[in-house]
Design a protein around this motif. Structure first.
Motif, mmCIF file in Angstrom:
data_model
loop_
_atom_site.group_PDB
_atom_site.id
_atom_site.type_symbol
_atom_site.label_atom_id
_atom_site.label_comp_id
_atom_site.label_asym_id
_atom_site.label_seq_id
_atom_site.Cartn_x
_atom_site.Cartn_y
_atom_site.Cartn_z
ATOM 1 N N ARG A 75 0.802 -1.220 0.000
ATOM 2 C CA ARG A 75 0.000 0.000 0.000
ATOM 3 C C ARG A 75 0.838 1.275 0.000
ATOM 4 O O ARG A 75 0.315 2.358 0.233
ATOM 5 N N THR A 76 2.123 1.160 -0.295
ATOM 6 C CA THR A 76 2.986 2.344 -0.362
ATOM 7 C C THR A 76 2.469 3.306 -1.433
ATOM 8 O O THR A 76 2.231 2.913 -2.576
ATOM 9 N N LEU A 96 -5.047 2.730 6.056
ATOM 10 C CA LEU A 96 -3.953 2.280 5.186
ATOM 11 C C LEU A 96 -2.613 2.262 5.912
ATOM 12 O O LEU A 96 -1.579 2.068 5.270
ATOM 13 N N ASP A 97 -2.615 2.454 7.254
ATOM 14 C CA ASP A 97 -1.334 2.622 7.955
ATOM 15 C C ASP A 97 -0.782 1.341 8.566
ATOM 16 O O ASP A 97 0.276 1.355 9.190
ATOM 17 N N VAL A 118 -10.281 5.222 -2.277
ATOM 18 C CA VAL A 118 -8.858 4.929 -2.125
ATOM 19 C C VAL A 118 -8.172 5.064 -3.483
ATOM 20 O O VAL A 118 -8.611 4.471 -4.473
ATOM 21 N N ASP A 119 -7.105 5.860 -3.510
ATOM 22 C CA ASP A 119 -6.289 6.052 -4.707
ATOM 23 C C ASP A 119 -5.036 5.189 -4.564
ATOM 24 O O ASP A 119 -4.248 5.371 -3.648
ATOM 25 N N LEU A 120 -4.855 4.226 -5.477
ATOM 26 C CA LEU A 120 -3.719 3.311 -5.411
ATOM 27 C C LEU A 120 -2.439 3.916 -5.985
ATOM 28 O O LEU A 120 -1.399 3.254 -5.974
ATOM 29 N N PHE A 198 -7.803 -1.432 5.413
ATOM 30 C CA PHE A 198 -8.407 -1.606 4.094
ATOM 31 C C PHE A 198 -7.345 -2.270 3.218
ATOM 32 O O PHE A 198 -6.329 -1.647 2.888
ATOM 33 N N ASP A 199 -7.553 -3.556 2.859
ATOM 34 C CA ASP A 199 -6.533 -4.329 2.142
ATOM 35 C C ASP A 199 -7.082 -4.850 0.821
ATOM 36 O O ASP A 199 -8.252 -5.255 0.733
#
Length: 429
Positions: A75-76, A96-97, A118-120, A198-199
């Motif tokens: 998720r970087t 996301l942490d 969520v923006d990937l 959130f994965d």
């Protein structure tokens, strides 16, 4: 009078002249009204608009009760936004942490239309979504749609689910997109919507590129491999090295990583089983589990030197590796040894063991709120004593009316300069 007479004279003395003048005036007015040179021209310009569209056809093949089977996406560089009134402490980026002790939350009861986006950072391939909130287990989405987009304008629904429990894991045909949005479709008047983590996961195999070179031509062939990425393996670490026994309860702390961990904790002294406890944890969490020593284990602890036992903690892990660790169990200052006592007349005898320098306090017998009996005691270190207590009239009345003349009471032993001890005891009339 003169003006009226003159006026009359104008219309009657020279009627032809008046009519001609009147017609001339009307003609001039009409000419001015319809003159093209004096007509105003209005031009209307419509500005171009941008329309955001959502494709409402649900892609077949989604599963709202899935389990994780793919590879975890790094998720970087990801970021998240929401239209919910979240506080800074419950910001969407908390999902996301990688920390289950922080969360995203709506900070209000669930209503249709609230969303997290969520923006990937770039287009990624994925086919599974997991939303976990182990620290807010009732804050799962009651109903939600999962949407994806390649441009943040046009969105496609890939799953439409009804939430029933935490965590919420949904799978769908493989998507390649940069944005993911989860939108609530149902309301809750009792719970917020919260997500600790959130994965996204992908079970799609990575393609392999093979280049073949000859003296005249170069051919590049892309061959998809059939290699399946390994599933995350649950792993448990036993964190406790020393634990004080309170009454007959011992606290054991575990850390889960990899995937969801479940199994059994067992405590042994040599070949003797002291206690057992089942557990289940989410990946990335640390939890304490209370295991209860049986009467034989308590006697072993009381009779051991310095009232300590060097035990072995054995943690079995479903689909993982069993963990073994040495742990020192330290007995309490006072140990209540009686688990079942016969009442003779109104007298009952209870046995205590003292392992501190000096033990003193009060023994109480309770059945719910009513107190059945109490007794002060005092003991020196290393001694075991029997204390006689006398049940009051209400206690005898309860015992006489109880089924099989048996009461399941609580023995509470207060200890000066030490923790209070609680123990369940059966009184037989």
């Amino acid at each position: 009078m003169t003006y009226k007479r003159r006026d009359w004279h104008f219309w009657h003395a020279a009627p032809g002249t008046a009519i001609v003048a009147t017609l001339a005036m009307v003609s001039g007015f009409l000419a001015l009204s319809i003159s093209p040179a004096s007509a105003a021209t209005t031009t209307t310009t419509t500005a171009p608009t941008t329309t955001t569209t959502t494709t409402t056809t649900t892609v077949p093949g989604s599963n709202c009760s899935a389990s994780v089977s793919g590879a975890f996406l790094d998720r970087t560089g990801w970021s998240a936004t929401t239209d919910a009134p979240s506080s800074s402490a419950d910001a969407p980026d908390n999902a996301l942490d990688g920390n289950y002790n922080t969360r995203f939350s709506t900070n209000e009861d669930q209503v249709s239309g609230l969303a997290i986006r969520v923006d990937l950072g770039a287009a990624r391939a994925f086919d599974e979504l997991a939303m976990r909130a182990p620290n807010s287990p009732t804050d799962y989405a009651r109903g939600y749609d999962v949407l994806v987009s390649t441009n943040d304008i046009s969105w496609t629904i890939v799953a439409a689910c009804t939430g029933t429990a935490n965590p919420e894991i949904v799978s769908f045909p493989t998507q390649t997109a940069q944005w993911v949005r989860v939108v609530l479709t149902a309301a809750s008047t009792t719970d917020w919507w919260s997500i600790d983590e959130f994965d996204l996961y992908s079970s799609a195999p990575a393609p392999t590129t093979t280049t073949t070179t000859t003296t005249t031509t170069t051919t590049t062939t892309t061959v998809p491999t059939t290699t399946t990425r390994p599933k995350p393996v649950p792993a448990v670490a036993a964190l406790s090295t020393r634990s004080t026994v309170s009454a007959n309860k011992v606290e054991l702390r575990l850390l889960c990583s990899g995937a969801t961990c479940r199994g059994t904790i067992r405590l042994y002294e040599g070949g003797t089983l002291l206690a057992t406890k089942s557990y289940e944890m989410f990946a990335g969490t640390a939890s304490s589990w209370g295991a209860y020593l049986d009467s034989k284990a308590l006697l072993l602890l009381v009779n051991s030197r310095y009232h300590t036992v060097n035990a072995t903690e054995v943690v079995t892990v479903t689909n993982g590796t069993t963990v073994r660790k040495q742990i020192t169990l330290v007995g309490p200052a006072v140990t209540a040894l009686t688990t079942r006592a016969a009442v003779s007349g109104n007298k009952v005898e209870l046995k205590l063991h003292c392992s501190a320098a000096t033990c003193q306090g009060t023994i109480w017998l309770n059945y719910g709120r009513p107190s059945l009996a109490n007794k002060s005691y005092g003991m020196v270190v290393g001694t075991t004593s029997t204390w006689t207590m006398y049940l009051n009239r209400e206690a005898m009345h309860l015992l006489a009316r109880a089924r099989y003349h048996t009461l399941y009471a609580t023995e509470t032993v207060t200890v000066s300069d030490g923790p209070t001890v609680h123990r369940q005891i059966t009184l037989v009339g």
